[in-house]
Design a protein around this motif. Structure first.
Motif, short mmCIF file in Angstrom:
data_model
loop_
_atom_site.label_atom_id
_atom_site.label_comp_id
_atom_site.label_asym_id
_atom_site.label_seq_id
_atom_site.Cartn_x
_atom_site.Cartn_y
_atom_site.Cartn_z
N ASN A 168 0.81 -1.22 0.00
CA ASN A 168 0.00 0.00 0.00
C ASN A 168 0.84 1.26 0.00
OD1 ASN A 168 -2.90 -0.90 0.16
ND2 ASN A 168 -2.05 -2.08 1.84
N THR A 169 2.04 1.20 0.59
CA THR A 169 2.90 2.38 0.57
C THR A 169 3.27 2.75 -0.85
OG1 THR A 169 3.83 1.93 2.74
CG2 THR A 169 5.13 3.30 1.28
N PHE A 170 3.71 1.78 -1.62
CA PHE A 170 4.11 2.09 -2.99
C PHE A 170 2.92 2.49 -3.85
CE2 PHE A 170 8.04 0.31 -1.64
CZ PHE A 170 9.01 0.89 -2.46
N ARG A 171 1.75 1.93 -3.56
CA ARG A 171 0.55 2.36 -4.27
C ARG A 171 0.24 3.82 -3.97
NH1 ARG A 171 -5.28 -0.26 -3.22
NH2 ARG A 171 -5.22 1.16 -1.47
N GLN A 172 0.27 4.16 -2.69
CA GLN A 172 -0.07 5.54 -2.31
C GLN A 172 1.00 6.53 -2.73
OE1 GLN A 172 -2.99 6.50 -1.14
NE2 GLN A 172 -3.64 4.38 -1.33
#
Length: 536
Positions: free
Chosen positions: A403-407
């Motif tokens: 989710n970090t890389f998505r956000q």
């Protein structure tokens, strides 16, 4: 609740997790429809500029992304159910405060509070999913989980459009509160507690470095869009400082014995490719989502509700295809499926480079459906690849990485592509601002909404600005669409080179013979791996 009980109720638990995810994703999709309304002067909106609208999105995203490391570790340490309950409560409080904002600054601050809550919700949903489903069912569950994003994309704009037509703009945030209360009750009843039996220490320096680096970098990019310059000192200083801090973050994480982000995971090409695919596809899509709202409402003249309905095919495609993506992966392999999905997204994004004020609506619908179908064949396989690369007790950390890389990809997409849109628009419209009073020229050149607002204020004199504003925005959209499509093509190249292909069928072992080891490059979640223990 025991482990066996949680497994028996796993599909009900998944429904609760999807509700939690729905709230978080729905909020952003509602906001994208409402940007035109929020940009309007009071009392219709709060007069937010384009850069303030970007920060209303990015304040949420940056807090979310910056705290995902810590929240994932806290969930693994103290319990994922507690993390869910805490996060959804904070998100509800932030939503109520955002609804009552009277200035863009207040909205940006309260959106950050919402990001804090979401940072504890998102990693916990995937971590709980990985703990209540066995490995062979995880791809199916993750596909359904990812499909709920499509549901949120569908519900968000339509709900936002209905609310904006009948209530004030703050209702798009206030609607979250009753849903939060329902989610809290269902979580307390159904979701089992789980945690890492041997958690590490919290990497506070690493978290602080990541947050500071990202905020400085994205601020510099947004500032560059405002000034239509990359050489101004207020652009260069924060951008370069942010990059330097992020490099320091990576170096620190490689040396610390309790990293927030375990760099060793990225030594696996398939894991790195999956993470890169997540970041690149959201980089490309979030920027386009940002400008498409202005295209549909400002240029095409659709209402917020009509704009939401027009985006429906994108959501329908995700809901239809995401839960079935695992079947396509089993047949063709993750490499072919994800590469095809990325190319479909690239074609959909590139199509915006040919849209104008008279493009047939049916063609818009086809493009949105193509984008949704592409997304549905990217997100489930890469999420499975990321989550099954980690041991089950580290599910919170794995979800945080995903989710970090998505956000971060989404935040940079809004910032970079929003800045490209803003600077191109300014360059196109400046030659038509000669009749605008000098005090208003800078404001009039910032965005199409600002130009139209100044034109309305000037009365008959300003009517000559309307057509040039439309033309300038469409030209800027074309440039931004080409940039978005190029990023998606880059993502296709990455997954084509590094994701594993189709796993060869394993021969049936002779009676009494030990099972053959899984072949190198086996697709996580494929039938050849079903039932294996999660690698440590």
């Amino acid at each position: 609740m025991s482990q066996s009980q949680s497994h028996r109720r796993r599909w009900a638990i998944l429904a609760v997790l999807m509700l939690s995810l729905l709230i978080v994703v729905l909020d952003n999709s509602i906001l994208n429809v409402a940007v035109k309304t929020i940009a309007s002067p009071a009392p219709t909106g709060i007069g937010a500029t384009q850069s303030e609208l970007e920060w209303a999105i990015n304040s949420y995203t940056l807090v979310f992304a910056g705290l995902l490391f810590a929240s994932g570790l806290l969930g693994d340490r103290f319990g994922r159910k507690r993390s869910l309950l805490f996060g959804i409560t904070v998100f509800g409080i932030g939503s109520a405060l955002a609804a009552l904002s009277t200035t863009p600054g207040e909205l940006i601050a309260y959106r950050a509070v919402m990001g804090l809550g979401a940072a504890f919700v998102m990693p916990a949903t995937l971590a709980v999913l990985m703990n209540v489903f066995e490995r062979d069912e995880q791809p199916k569950a993750i596909g359904i989980w990812a499909g709920s994003v499509g549901l949120a994309i569908a519900i968000g704009p339509i709900t936002g459009g209905v609310l904006l037509e009948h209530f004030w703009w703050g209702s798009i945030f206030l609607i979250n509160v009753p849903v939060v209360l329902l989610a809290l009750a269902l979580m307390a009843w159904l979701v089992p507690e789980s945690r890492d039996p041997a958690p590490g220490r919290i990497d506070l320096p690493g978290v602080l470095l990541s947050v500071l680096g990202l905020v400085l970098l994205v601020y510099g990019i947004i500032r560059g869009g405002e000034l239509a310059s990359v050489t101004d000192v207020t652009v260069l200083l924060p951008s370069l400082a942010g990059l330097a801090i992020l490099v320091g973050f990576v170096l620190y994480e490689k040396r610390t014995d309790h990293p927030a982000l375990d760099i060793s995971y990225f030594r696996k090409p398939a894991f790195s490719a999956a993470v890169a695919a997540v970041a690149l596809v959201f980089f490309a899509l979030m920027g386009v989502t940002f400008f498409s709202a202005f295209y549909l409402q400002s240029v095409r003249g659709y209402s917020a509700l009509e704009s939401g309905l027009l985006i429906l095919p994108l959501a329908v495609a995700q809901m239809a295809f995401a839960p079935r993506a695992r079947l396509v992966v089993e047949r063709f392999g993750a490499r072919i499926v994800c590469t095809s999905g990325m190319l479909a997204v690239a074609v959909g994004l590139g199509a915006f480079a040919f849209f104008d004020a008279d493009t047939p609506v049916w063609l818009l619908e086809v493009v949105f459906f193509l984008q949704g179908a592409g997304m549905a064949h990217i997100m489930p396989p890469v999420t499975v690849a990321i989550m099954q690369a980690l041991p089950r007790e580290k599910a919170g950390s794995g979800s945080a990485v995903n989710n970090t890389f998505r956000q971060v990809g989404g935040a940079l997409g809004v910032a970079v592509l929003g800045s490209l849109l803003s600077s191109t628009y300014r360059g196109e419209i400046e030659g038509h601002l000669g009749s605008v009073p000098a005090a208003l020229r800078d404001t009039a050149g910032e965005s199409i909404e600002a130009t139209l607002a100044v034109a309305e204020k000037l009365g008959p004199v300003g009517q000559g600005l309307v057509a040039p504003a439309y033309d300038a925005f469409v030209d800027a959209m074309h440039v931004t669409a080409i940039g978005s499509a190029a990023v998606a093509v880059l993502g296709a190249v990455v997954v084509a080179l590094f994701l594993p292909g189709r796993a060869p069928a394993a021969a049936t072992p002779a009676p009494g013979a030990p099972p053959a080891p899984a072949p190198a490059g086996t697709v996580p979640g494929s039938r050849s791996e079903a039932g294996e223990s999660v690698p440590k």
